[in-house]
Design a protein around this motif. Sequence first.
Motif, PDB file in Angstrom:
ATOM      1  N   TRP A  38       1.989  -6.362  -2.428  1.00  0.00           N
ATOM      2  CA  TRP A  38       1.907  -7.593  -3.202  1.00  0.00           C
ATOM      3  C   TRP A  38       2.499  -8.762  -2.439  1.00  0.00           C
ATOM      4  O   TRP A  38       3.571  -8.658  -1.836  1.00  0.00           O
ATOM      5  CB  TRP A  38       2.651  -7.397  -4.516  1.00  0.00           C
ATOM      6  N   GLU A  87      -2.742  -8.159  -1.734  1.00  0.00           N
ATOM      7  CA  GLU A  87      -2.757  -6.896  -2.464  1.00  0.00           C
ATOM      8  C   GLU A  87      -2.125  -5.765  -1.671  1.00  0.00           C
ATOM      9  O   GLU A  87      -2.409  -5.580  -0.497  1.00  0.00           O
ATOM     10  CB  GLU A  87      -4.204  -6.505  -2.802  1.00  0.00           C
ATOM     11  N   THR A 115      -4.887 -10.795  -7.848  1.00  0.00           N
ATOM     12  CA  THR A 115      -5.320 -11.747  -6.824  1.00  0.00           C
ATOM     13  C   THR A 115      -6.590 -12.448  -7.321  1.00  0.00           C
ATOM     14  O   THR A 115      -7.220 -11.997  -8.288  1.00  0.00           O
ATOM     15  CB  THR A 115      -5.638 -11.030  -5.505  1.00  0.00           C
ATOM     16  N   GLU A 171       1.786 -15.479  -5.100  1.00  0.00           N
ATOM     17  CA  GLU A 171       1.160 -16.784  -5.125  1.00  0.00           C
ATOM     18  C   GLU A 171       2.219 -17.792  -5.560  1.00  0.00           C
ATOM     19  O   GLU A 171       3.322 -17.421  -5.993  1.00  0.00           O
ATOM     20  CB  GLU A 171      -0.029 -16.729  -6.089  1.00  0.00           C
TER      21      GLU A 171
END
Length: 424
Positions: free
Chosen positions: A320, A317, A303, A323
Motif C-alpha cells: 500500500w 497496491e 487505488t 494517496e
Amino acid sequence: MPAAFGQAAVGAPPRLRDMVGGGNLVTHLAGQSPQLYQALRGVGARMGRMDSYGWRTLTRVPTPHDFDAAMNEAHDNGITPLILLEYDGSYQTLDPPQPIGSYQDWFATGQAMARRFRPGGDWGREHGIPDFGATIFTAINEPDVQATIPRQAYHDALKGLADGVHSVDPHLRVVPGGFATCNSNRDATLRGYGPAIADLLEDGHLDGIDLHTYYNDRWYPITKGREFSAQTCFDRIKQAMGLTRDIHFYSTEFNVTRAGAWDDDRILGKLFLSAVWDQLAVAGRNGHSPATVLAFPWNLGDTPRVDGPHYAMAAGENPWVPELRSTVFKRVLDLAGDLTIVAIDRARGLTQLTGRGADLFVWQDMPGWTDRPGRALELDLPSWTRSLEIWGWDGLRRVEPATPGRFVVDGVDGNETYMIRVPR
C-alpha cells in the motif's frame, strides 16, 4: 431495555485512533485483504467495518461461522471489527427471493452473532482470546438509496436484531447501516426510513445513526459552510424524527470527492482535513459534548484502478502507498491519535483535545464554519504552556513560544483548518 443502555460508556473517553478505521473487510475475502490491513496500520487506525453477504441461509437461519476466518485475520492484524450484516432491497427479486425476514428471524441472528463474536464470546474462548471481539453490530446498508424495503419490515428487522444482541449483553451497541440521502438528496427523513425507526432510537434499542457523507464541489460543497456538514444532517435528521433522547453519531463512509474544482492536491488536502474534523467533532444536543463514536473514510485501501479517482485513497497496491488524503489522515492520527476530545465550540469552529503528551486545538477557520474567520485566534492555554506548533493539511507550518492563559495565535493565512498543538 436497561436504563443504562445507549448512554455514554462510563470511564475514560476514547482516543481518536480507537474511533477511526475503514472497510470493507469482506468475510468471503478473508486472507485476500492485505492492502486494506496495510492501509489501516499505515495511518494508525484501529477499527474496520467487517461485512458479510453470507450471514444466513436462504431459509433465514443465521450462519455466524461465516465471520470466523475474517475475525481471525482482524485479530492477527490488531484491528477491532464492527460487524455489518448486508441486505439490499433488490434481494427480494432474486430467484429464489430473499425477503428481509421477520422480527423473530432477526432476533435469532442478533443473538447468534452476539454470542459468538462479543468480547468473551464463543469465538474468543475457542481461540483463547476472550478480550477481543465486536461491540458494535449493524445491518442493512443504505436502505434509503433504492428505498424498496417496506418501512415497517425494516423497523421490525432492526428491533429484532437489537433485542437479540441485547439478550446476550445489554451494553453492546446496535446501529442501523449507513444512510446516504441526507447527503445526496438533502432528505432529512432518509426517504422515510428515519422516522420509521424513531421509536427504536428514542427508547435505546439503537445507539445512534450512521451517516455517509461525500463532500462534492457541486452537490455537497464543504466550502459553503456548515450547511454542508455532517453536523447539519445529524441535527436535521433528529429533528425530523422528533427525538428527545441524545443519540450517537457514526460514520462508516466519508470522503471529499476528487473531481471538478477539487481535482487539485492543494484544494483537496485542505478540504479533506476540514472534513475529517467535521466528522470527528459532531456534537450532541447541547451543542458542545462529543457525539461521534466512529468516523471511517472510504476507502483507504482502494487505488484508482479499483475505485476510480474520486474516492481512492491509495496510490499503490500491495504494498500500500498512501494517496494525499490518506497522508492527511495519518497526520491527524500522528498528532491526535492518542488524544481525546473534551470540548466543541461550534460557534467559534473550535475543538479541544487533551492527552498525556499535548493539548490540541482544531480551528475550522473558514467562512460559515466559525463566527470569527481571519488570521488570528485567541486561546486560553494550559498552565504548563511553553510553546505551540501550528499544523496544516501539508504539515508543520511553524513553532513559536507561547505563555499560559490568554494567548493570541496570529499570522495564519485563513480559509482552512488548523491544528494547534501545545506540547507538554
